[in-house]
Design a protein around this motif. Structure first.
Motif, PDB file in Angstrom:
ATOM      1  N   ASP A  19      35.209  42.935  43.283  1.00 57.76           N
ATOM      2  CA  ASP A  19      35.269  41.569  43.814  1.00 57.76           C
ATOM      3  C   ASP A  19      33.990  40.802  43.463  1.00 57.76           C
ATOM      4  O   ASP A  19      34.048  39.609  43.109  1.00 57.76           O
ATOM      5  CB  ASP A  19      35.453  41.596  45.331  1.00 57.76           C
ATOM      6  CG  ASP A  19      36.883  41.943  45.736  1.00 57.76           C
ATOM      7  OD1 ASP A  19      37.787  41.780  44.892  1.00 57.76           O
ATOM      8  OD2 ASP A  19      37.084  42.373  46.886  1.00 57.76           O
ATOM      9  N   GLN A  20      32.834  41.454  43.575  1.00 57.56           N
ATOM     10  CA  GLN A  20      31.574  40.797  43.216  1.00 57.56           C
ATOM     11  C   GLN A  20      31.548  40.434  41.734  1.00 57.56           C
ATOM     12  O   GLN A  20      31.074  39.356  41.354  1.00 57.56           O
ATOM     13  CB  GLN A  20      30.393  41.718  43.559  1.00 57.56           C
ATOM     14  CG  GLN A  20      30.185  41.897  45.059  1.00 57.56           C
ATOM     15  CD  GLN A  20      29.320  43.100  45.391  1.00 57.56           C
ATOM     16  OE1 GLN A  20      28.773  43.757  44.505  1.00 57.56           O
ATOM     17  NE2 GLN A  20      29.196  43.403  46.686  1.00 57.56           N
ATOM     18  N   LEU A  21      32.059  41.325  40.900  1.00 58.94           N
ATOM     19  CA  LEU A  21      32.128  41.047  39.462  1.00 58.94           C
ATOM     20  C   LEU A  21      33.024  39.850  39.171  1.00 58.94           C
ATOM     21  O   LEU A  21      32.670  38.955  38.400  1.00 58.94           O
ATOM     22  CB  LEU A  21      32.679  42.276  38.725  1.00 58.94           C
ATOM     23  CG  LEU A  21      31.703  43.356  38.280  1.00 58.94           C
ATOM     24  CD1 LEU A  21      32.471  44.548  37.734  1.00 58.94           C
ATOM     25  CD2 LEU A  21      30.767  42.784  37.221  1.00 58.94           C
ATOM     26  N   ILE A  22      34.189  39.853  39.797  1.00 54.66           N
ATOM     27  CA  ILE A  22      35.156  38.776  39.563  1.00 54.66           C
ATOM     28  C   ILE A  22      34.568  37.431  39.987  1.00 54.66           C
ATOM     29  O   ILE A  22      34.694  36.419  39.288  1.00 54.66           O
ATOM     30  CB  ILE A  22      36.466  39.072  40.326  1.00 54.66           C
ATOM     31  CG1 ILE A  22      37.161  40.297  39.714  1.00 54.66           C
ATOM     32  CG2 ILE A  22      37.393  37.871  40.311  1.00 54.66           C
ATOM     33  CD1 ILE A  22      38.252  40.880  40.579  1.00 54.66           C
ATOM     34  N   SER A  23      33.893  37.431  41.140  1.00 51.96           N
ATOM     35  CA  SER A  23      33.276  36.197  41.632  1.00 51.96           C
ATOM     36  C   SER A  23      32.170  35.719  40.698  1.00 51.96           C
ATOM     37  O   SER A  23      32.079  34.528  40.373  1.00 51.96           O
ATOM     38  CB  SER A  23      32.718  36.420  43.040  1.00 51.96           C
ATOM     39  OG  SER A  23      32.052  35.270  43.516  1.00 51.96           O
ATOM     40  N   ARG A  68      34.208  34.127  30.091  1.00 49.90           N
ATOM     41  CA  ARG A  68      33.924  34.970  31.251  1.00 49.90           C
ATOM     42  C   ARG A  68      35.003  34.825  32.320  1.00 49.90           C
ATOM     43  O   ARG A  68      35.323  35.786  33.028  1.00 49.90           O
ATOM     44  CB  ARG A  68      32.545  34.639  31.815  1.00 49.90           C
ATOM     45  CG  ARG A  68      31.398  35.239  30.983  1.00 49.90           C
ATOM     46  CD  ARG A  68      30.058  35.051  31.660  1.00 49.90           C
ATOM     47  NE  ARG A  68      29.572  33.673  31.526  1.00 49.90           N
ATOM     48  CZ  ARG A  68      28.820  33.249  30.516  1.00 49.90           C
ATOM     49  NH1 ARG A  68      28.468  34.094  29.549  1.00 49.90           N
ATOM     50  NH2 ARG A  68      28.406  32.002  30.463  1.00 49.90           N
ATOM     51  N   GLN A  69      35.568  33.636  32.452  1.00 48.18           N
ATOM     52  CA  GLN A  69      36.662  33.460  33.404  1.00 48.18           C
ATOM     53  C   GLN A  69      37.896  34.260  32.978  1.00 48.18           C
ATOM     54  O   GLN A  69      38.644  34.786  33.822  1.00 48.18           O
ATOM     55  CB  GLN A  69      37.000  31.972  33.529  1.00 48.18           C
ATOM     56  CG  GLN A  69      35.954  31.190  34.330  1.00 48.18           C
ATOM     57  CD  GLN A  69      36.183  29.686  34.281  1.00 48.18           C
ATOM     58  OE1 GLN A  69      37.058  29.204  33.554  1.00 48.18           O
ATOM     59  NE2 GLN A  69      35.390  28.939  35.038  1.00 48.18           N
ATOM     60  N   THR A  70      38.082  34.376  31.663  1.00 53.94           N
ATOM     61  CA  THR A  70      39.178  35.213  31.158  1.00 53.94           C
ATOM     62  C   THR A  70      38.940  36.670  31.531  1.00 53.94           C
ATOM     63  O   THR A  70      39.869  37.382  31.966  1.00 53.94           O
ATOM     64  CB  THR A  70      39.298  35.070  29.634  1.00 53.94           C
ATOM     65  OG1 THR A  70      39.571  33.710  29.304  1.00 53.94           O
ATOM     66  CG2 THR A  70      40.410  35.958  29.095  1.00 53.94           C
ATOM     67  N   LEU A  71      37.694  37.107  31.380  1.00 51.32           N
ATOM     68  CA  LEU A  71      37.356  38.476  31.772  1.00 51.32           C
ATOM     69  C   LEU A  71      37.544  38.667  33.282  1.00 51.32           C
ATOM     70  O   LEU A  71      37.970  39.743  33.732  1.00 51.32           O
ATOM     71  CB  LEU A  71      35.914  38.803  31.389  1.00 51.32           C
ATOM     72  CG  LEU A  71      35.633  39.024  29.900  1.00 51.32           C
ATOM     73  CD1 LEU A  71      34.141  39.239  29.669  1.00 51.32           C
ATOM     74  CD2 LEU A  71      36.425  40.226  29.375  1.00 51.32           C
ATOM     75  N   ALA A  72      37.235  37.640  34.063  1.00 55.46           N
ATOM     76  CA  ALA A  72      37.432  37.716  35.515  1.00 55.46           C
ATOM     77  C   ALA A  72      38.908  37.925  35.840  1.00 55.46           C
ATOM     78  O   ALA A  72      39.256  38.703  36.747  1.00 55.46           O
ATOM     79  CB  ALA A  72      36.907  36.451  36.184  1.00 55.46           C
ATOM     80  N   THR A  73      39.787  37.249  35.093  1.00 48.66           N
ATOM     81  CA  THR A  73      41.229  37.415  35.298  1.00 48.66           C
ATOM     82  C   THR A  73      41.667  38.835  34.961  1.00 48.66           C
ATOM     83  O   THR A  73      42.465  39.452  35.684  1.00 48.66           O
ATOM     84  CB  THR A  73      42.006  36.411  34.432  1.00 48.66           C
ATOM     85  OG1 THR A  73      41.625  35.080  34.784  1.00 48.66           O
ATOM     86  CG2 THR A  73      43.502  36.570  34.625  1.00 48.66           C
ATOM     87  N   VAL A  74      41.126  39.371  33.852  1.00 50.75           N
ATOM     88  CA  VAL A  74      41.461  40.739  33.453  1.00 50.75           C
ATOM     89  C   VAL A  74      41.002  41.728  34.532  1.00 50.75           C
ATOM     90  O   VAL A  74      41.737  42.653  34.896  1.00 50.75           O
ATOM     91  CB  VAL A  74      40.808  41.079  32.096  1.00 50.75           C
ATOM     92  CG1 VAL A  74      41.006  42.557  31.772  1.00 50.75           C
ATOM     93  CG2 VAL A  74      41.391  40.211  30.992  1.00 50.75           C
TER      94      VAL A  74
END
Length: 414
Positions: free
Chosen positions: A302-306, A109-115
């Motif tokens: 931003d909410q998604l990334i967080s 999920r952190q990888t997806l956050a980076t994408v």
């Protein structure tokens, strides 16, 4: 009665004839060299006045054509940019679906956050696109400044333009918007949508999750905002909920407590939402119309990334919060996508209108040119014939003058 002609009078009369012939010949030469029947207004005062009006009409038609070309270029650039924006939002929605896979680890999920961070930054760059001449497309009247700015501390992206709509006069009775403002693209729902958005309370600690709300056709409560509050009886452990409805006027009413069971579909008077899991005491959910919700696409990303960057593995409450965030984001991004598509459709409609106006303008130009040609155009065959005839007349005048010049009393008495 005998008329006496002085020698000076005879000479002057002959000279005037020659000069008049030369003047007529010069006028014909000017017409042939210019290709115009009217060289000076005195040639045909009425036609000269009408020609001025026709020339002004032709110039105005040309100016509108130039404006349409500018508008068409601007709208074409915007259309290309909107294509890229749609592709970006579509890709982000695919990542939201992928993030909902329960088998993903925190690292995944952190990888997806980076994408998604890269996707947000690309969207930020698209929002600040220029039209090729250094003017920002989506800033309204503030075309010399970036439409969106990023806070260096928080990273929040906000609209910095105004609500001014840049227009161009593309026809005598038509002004057309040559661009759209950023807030109408990235910060609102489609004006025609009746969709509702569900969201979980920020302080929720239970494991309850929801499915996106549905709007029933002709729902009496359309346009109202709803808040679902949960309570757990300390003695029996029973879970109940109340629904507070706030209508468009700001008037709020709260329903009587109702028992909650896992998987309940709550009907709020025309809007329904299904919940599952176990809410904690004090948990709440909000259901609001998209028209009144915060539809800032950058805030949603931003909410998604967080949420994707926060650990949730093996934590039921955190996993529920993540699922709820994904559900809210998916609905918002879908509405954002519909809105951008609507703006792009508007751009396409304006470009089609420009094509129609250009076709009409071309016809007007042909008509104005014909009117001007009929008024001032030269009949070369007639003008050349007149030139030849006038040349013969001039030669005859000169020959006659020479003949008269040789006559005197002295020559006659030889």
């Amino acid at each position: 009665m005998t008329v006496r002609l002085s020698t000076s009078m005879i000479y002057q009369s002959g000279l005037n004839g020659i000069l008049n012939s030369q003047s007529s010949l010069l006028g014909l030469q000017q017409q042939l060299s210019s290709g115009r029947r009217i060289v000076t207004p005195s040639d045909d005062p009425l036609a000269a006045g009408q020609a001025i009006t026709a020339s002004q009409n032709l110039s105005m038609v040309g100016n509108y054509a130039s404006n349409r070309a500018v508008a068409n270029t601007s709208l074409g650039n915007e259309d290309n940019t909107l294509d890229s924006i749609i592709n970006n939002i579509t890709a982000a929605m695919e990542k939201v679906v992928q993030a909902g896979n329960g088998t993903l680890s925190d690292t995944d999920r952190q990888t997806l956050a980076t994408v998604l961070t890269n996707s947000r930054d690309a969207l930020f760059a698209l929002a600040n696109s220029t039209d090729g001449s250094g003017q920002y497309m989506f800033s309204g009247y503030q075309s010399g400044s970036a439409a969106y700015v990023k806070d260096p501390t928080t990273g929040a992206i906000t609209y910095a333009g105004d609500t001014g709509q840049r227009t161009i006069q593309v026809d005598q009775a038509r002004q057309m918007s040559s661009s759209d403002i950023g807030s109408d693209i990235f910060n609102r729902a489609n004006p025609g949508t009746t969709s509702y958005i569900g969201s979980a309370g920020a302080t929720n600690t239970g494991t309850a999750t929801f499915l996106a709300p549905n709007v029933q056709t002709g729902g009496a409560a359309a346009g109202s905002t709803f808040k679902i509050d949960f309570a757990i009886d300390a003695t029996t452990g029973d879970t109940t909920y109340t629904v507070t409805t706030t209508d468009k006027t700001g008037t709020s009413t709260t329903s009587a407590p109702a028992a909650y069971t896992d998987g309940d579909t709550i009907d709020m008077g025309g809007v329904t939402m299904t919940l599952s899991g176990a809410p904690a005491d004090g948990d709440s959910f909000t259901v609001e119309p998209a028209q009144g919700a915060d539809m800032d696409v950058f805030a949603t990303m931003d909410q998604l990334i967080s949420a994707l960057g926060s650990p949730s593995q093996a934590d039921a409450s955190a996993s529920a919060a993540l699922r709820n965030t994904l559900t809210t984001a998916a609905r918002k991004l879908s509405i954002n996508l519909d809105n951008v598509s609507t703006v792009q459709a508007s751009v396409g409609a304006r470009m089609n209108e420009l094509d129609a106006l250009t076709s009409t303008g071309n016809q007007r130009s042909l008509t104005a040119n014909k009117v001007l040609s009929d008024l001032t155009g030269l009949d070369y065959y007639s003008a050349y014939s007149s030139l030849t005839l006038q040349n013969v007349a001039l030669q005859a005048s000169m020959a006659a003058f020479q003949s008269i010049q040789s006559v005197s009393l002295f020559s006659m008495n030889k």
